[in-house]
Motif scaffolding. Structure first.
Motif, PDB file in Angstrom:
ATOM      1  N   TYR A 180      -4.608   2.051  -8.545  1.00 46.14           N
ATOM      2  CA  TYR A 180      -5.349   1.431  -7.446  1.00 46.14           C
ATOM      3  C   TYR A 180      -5.964   0.102  -7.885  1.00 46.14           C
ATOM      4  CZ  TYR A 180      -8.548   1.076  -3.449  1.00 46.14           C
ATOM      5  OH  TYR A 180      -9.220   0.654  -2.331  1.00 46.14           O
ATOM      6  N   LEU A 181      -6.475   0.055  -9.109  1.00 49.75           N
ATOM      7  CA  LEU A 181      -7.058  -1.184  -9.623  1.00 49.75           C
ATOM      8  C   LEU A 181      -5.999  -2.279  -9.725  1.00 49.75           C
ATOM      9  CD1 LEU A 181      -9.514  -2.666 -10.831  1.00 49.75           C
ATOM     10  CD2 LEU A 181      -8.846  -1.756 -13.073  1.00 49.75           C
ATOM     11  N   ALA A 182      -4.812  -1.923 -10.216  1.00 53.33           N
ATOM     12  CA  ALA A 182      -3.722  -2.896 -10.306  1.00 53.33           C
ATOM     13  C   ALA A 182      -3.332  -3.394  -8.915  1.00 53.33           C
ATOM     14  CB  ALA A 182      -2.519  -2.267 -11.004  1.00 53.33           C
ATOM     15  N   TYR A 183      -3.257  -2.472  -7.961  1.00 50.93           N
ATOM     16  CA  TYR A 183      -2.953  -2.847  -6.571  1.00 50.93           C
ATOM     17  C   TYR A 183      -4.037  -3.775  -6.024  1.00 50.93           C
ATOM     18  CZ  TYR A 183      -3.049  -2.211  -1.483  1.00 50.93           C
ATOM     19  OH  TYR A 183      -3.117  -2.414  -0.130  1.00 50.93           O
ATOM     20  N   ARG A 226       0.832  -1.203   0.000  1.00 56.54           N
ATOM     21  CA  ARG A 226       0.000   0.000   0.000  1.00 56.54           C
ATOM     22  C   ARG A 226       0.868   1.256   0.000  1.00 56.54           C
ATOM     23  NH1 ARG A 226      -5.096   1.985   1.613  1.00 56.54           N
ATOM     24  NH2 ARG A 226      -5.875  -0.142   1.634  1.00 56.54           N
ATOM     25  N   PHE A 227       1.898   1.257   0.835  1.00 59.85           N
ATOM     26  CA  PHE A 227       2.754   2.437   0.967  1.00 59.85           C
ATOM     27  C   PHE A 227       3.402   2.806  -0.363  1.00 59.85           C
ATOM     28  CE2 PHE A 227       6.917   4.347   1.652  1.00 59.85           C
ATOM     29  CZ  PHE A 227       6.608   5.416   2.476  1.00 59.85           C
ATOM     30  N   ARG A 234     -10.260 -10.439   3.468  1.00 65.76           N
ATOM     31  CA  ARG A 234      -9.189  -9.516   3.842  1.00 65.76           C
ATOM     32  C   ARG A 234      -9.565  -8.068   3.526  1.00 65.76           C
ATOM     33  NH1 ARG A 234      -4.322 -11.240   6.491  1.00 65.76           N
ATOM     34  NH2 ARG A 234      -4.059 -13.454   6.065  1.00 65.76           N
ATOM     35  N   VAL A 235      -9.070  -7.169   4.342  1.00 67.42           N
ATOM     36  CA  VAL A 235      -9.226  -5.734   4.101  1.00 67.42           C
ATOM     37  C   VAL A 235      -7.873  -5.189   3.678  1.00 67.42           C
ATOM     38  CG1 VAL A 235      -9.827  -3.509   5.107  1.00 67.42           C
ATOM     39  CG2 VAL A 235     -11.061  -5.570   5.804  1.00 67.42           C
ATOM     40  N   PHE A 236      -7.817  -4.577   2.491  1.00 72.46           N
ATOM     41  CA  PHE A 236      -6.540  -4.019   2.027  1.00 72.46           C
ATOM     42  C   PHE A 236      -6.770  -2.728   1.262  1.00 72.46           C
ATOM     43  CE2 PHE A 236      -7.748  -7.622  -0.782  1.00 72.46           C
ATOM     44  CZ  PHE A 236      -8.072  -6.929  -1.933  1.00 72.46           C
ATOM     45  N   ILE A 247       0.913   4.045  -3.109  1.00 77.00           N
ATOM     46  CA  ILE A 247       0.517   5.443  -2.907  1.00 77.00           C
ATOM     47  C   ILE A 247       1.666   6.381  -3.242  1.00 77.00           C
ATOM     48  CG2 ILE A 247      -0.185   7.133  -1.157  1.00 77.00           C
ATOM     49  CD1 ILE A 247      -1.715   4.853   0.228  1.00 77.00           C
ATOM     50  N   LEU A 248       2.878   5.994  -2.859  1.00 73.55           N
ATOM     51  CA  LEU A 248       4.054   6.814  -3.169  1.00 73.55           C
ATOM     52  C   LEU A 248       4.243   6.929  -4.680  1.00 73.55           C
ATOM     53  CD1 LEU A 248       6.586   8.332  -2.180  1.00 73.55           C
ATOM     54  CD2 LEU A 248       7.795   6.130  -2.206  1.00 73.55           C
ATOM     55  N   PHE A 249       4.122   5.810  -5.381  1.00 72.39           N
ATOM     56  CA  PHE A 249       4.279   5.808  -6.835  1.00 72.39           C
ATOM     57  C   PHE A 249       3.218   6.683  -7.502  1.00 72.39           C
ATOM     58  CE2 PHE A 249       3.082   3.781 -10.936  1.00 72.39           C
ATOM     59  CZ  PHE A 249       4.239   4.076 -11.639  1.00 72.39           C
ATOM     60  N   ALA A 250       1.974   6.564  -7.040  1.00 70.67           N
ATOM     61  CA  ALA A 250       0.887   7.361  -7.613  1.00 70.67           C
ATOM     62  C   ALA A 250       1.130   8.850  -7.399  1.00 70.67           C
ATOM     63  CB  ALA A 250      -0.446   6.943  -6.999  1.00 70.67           C
TER      64      ALA A 250
END
Length: 428
Positions: free
Chosen positions: A325-328, A279-280, A426-428, A283-286
């Motif tokens: 986000y979709l890829a993640y 996640r980190f 799972r929550v992600f 978000i950094l890449f985005a």
């Protein structure tokens, strides 16, 4: 990563190990026939069904009201445009097919693809949705899905209005619902596993209206330096607050958000201290990619003293962030042993192919409302499809297919979890 609790006390998930899904609700059975654990479990099922985030249900209703009020002055303005001989409409005069008093009827009617796509998606959601039981699958509030369908439908309506007399004066008619739809895509995907954390309808549409307002002033004669200062401040605020919200899974004020981000960024020097690396770094890449695009657009605009490319900028950033986000999201599904059905992958292929063609057609210049009328005429080109449609009509058809496949991916991507106990998701 967030951890979902299975305890009755926290109320986030029920204890599936002791839940008998064949038991009727407490109201319909004798309490003496139930154990204490069964009573607690049944009570929790009822509580979860009653405490779903109700504010999500208002999304499509508010969008419908906004659209009705937005359409009335829009129609009035377009009727004024075509009746006023001094206003120049930027048509493709080499492929002008008038009908019913509308000079470029072909450019108007080609927007029917959006209306069909939006209406079809709404019908698919309505007829394939399952009743919420509070126990299995993800939260299934349908308001945001209906909202996506409405956004596509109204994109067709307002794009059609714009093409009645395309000009710089009414250009925002053609882009407003693109901005809303792009934002709604992110909200819809995020609420699948964070239903209680997703912003409500009022905050969401206030956020969208901010960027619509920025688009309006970008089309005015505002000083290019002033515009980019305003936009940089707004975008910086959204980046800081949004990123901290996604990292911390909670809403914070600007000062707290900035402090949290600084603290999080320091962890790059010590990767082992980062709790959720996927996640980190997503978000950094985005953020890095978004700011690179903003800076590049800003430099180009200042050098050429223009700010009218704002809609392309903000749409590009919103779509790009959604795709990241979709890829993640897909990667996390596979990481935790979930499935992505073949039909979803087919929809993804259709989406990328149709958008590839759509962008190609869109980039073929037929008119340019930001040039003089005579300069725009030099860009006109003959019809290319059935001697009736030009390249921009092809953009309408292919982008409508791309939008339909995109929202369908968001809707069907978790189809594999319909029968999965909610406490195991799972929550992600």
């Amino acid at each position: 990563m967030e951890k979902s609790s299975n305890s009755i006390g926290t109320g986030t998930m029920i204890d599936m190990a002791n839940y008998n899904e064949n038991l009727p609700l407490v109201d319909n059975i004798s309490i003496s026939n139930l154990s204490v654990q069964e009573l607690l479990t049944e009570s929790e099922v009822r509580r979860q069904l009653k405490t779903q985030p109700v504010y999500l249900k208002y999304f499509w209703k508010i969008l419908l009201i906004i659209s009705i009020f937005y359409s009335l002055p829009s129609i009035q303005f377009v009727l004024f445009q075509i009746s006023e001989p001094t206003i120049e409409c930027y048509y493709n005069y080499k492929c002008l097919r008038p009908l019913l008093g509308i000079p470029a009827f072909n450019n108007v009617v080609s927007n029917i693809g959006y209306i069909v796509a939006g209406a079809s998606f709404i019908m698919i959601v309505y007829f394939t949705s399952q009743k919420e039981d509070g126990v299995h699958g993800l939260h299934t509030d349908l308001s945001l899905y209906y909202c996506l369908g409405l956004a596509i439908t109204f994109e067709g309506v307002f794009s059609g209005l714009y093409h009645v007399c395309p000009s710089r004066l009414n250009f925002q008619f053609d882009t407003t619902y693109m901005l809303i739809g792009s934002g709604l895509l992110f909200f819809t995907l995020h609420q699948k596993r964070h239903a209680t954390l997703t912003a409500g309808a009022f905050k969401a549409f206030s956020f969208f209206s901010l960027f619509v307002f920025l688009e309006v002033i970008s089309l005015s004669k505002i000083n290019v330096y002033a515009f980019w200062i305003i936009f940089t401040v707004v975008f910086g605020y959204v980046s800081v607050v949004g990123s901290s919200y996604l990292l911390a899974h909670k809403r914070m004020e600007l000062n707290s958000s900035f402090g949290y981000l600084v603290k999080s960024l320091k962890r790059i020097l010590h990767p082992s201290t980062i709790e959720d690396k996927s996640r980190f770094f997503s978000i950094l890449f985005a953020n890095v990619l978004s700011w690179v695009i903003v800076v590049a657009f800003g430099v180009y605009s200042i050098i050429h003293s223009v700010s009218n490319n704002f809609s392309n900028l903000i749409l590009g950033i919103m779509v790009l962030n959604f795709l990241i986000y979709l890829a993640y999201y897909i990667a996390m599904k596979y990481r935790y042993g979930e499935k992505v059905y073949l039909s979803v992958w087919i929809l993804l292929v259709v989406m990328f192919v149709s958008w590839g063609f759509a962008i190609y057609f869109f980039e073929i210049p037929l008119t340019n409302k930001f040039l003089t009328f005579q300069e725009s005429l030099q860009l006109n080109k003959p019809c290319v499809l059935f001697n009736y449609n030009d390249w921009h009509d092809c953009w309408h058809y292919t982008s409508a297919l791309g939008l339909f496949s995109l929202v369908s991916v968001v809707y069907f991507i978790d189809w594999d979890l319909r029968k999965t106990p909610r406490s195991l998701i799972r929550v992600f």
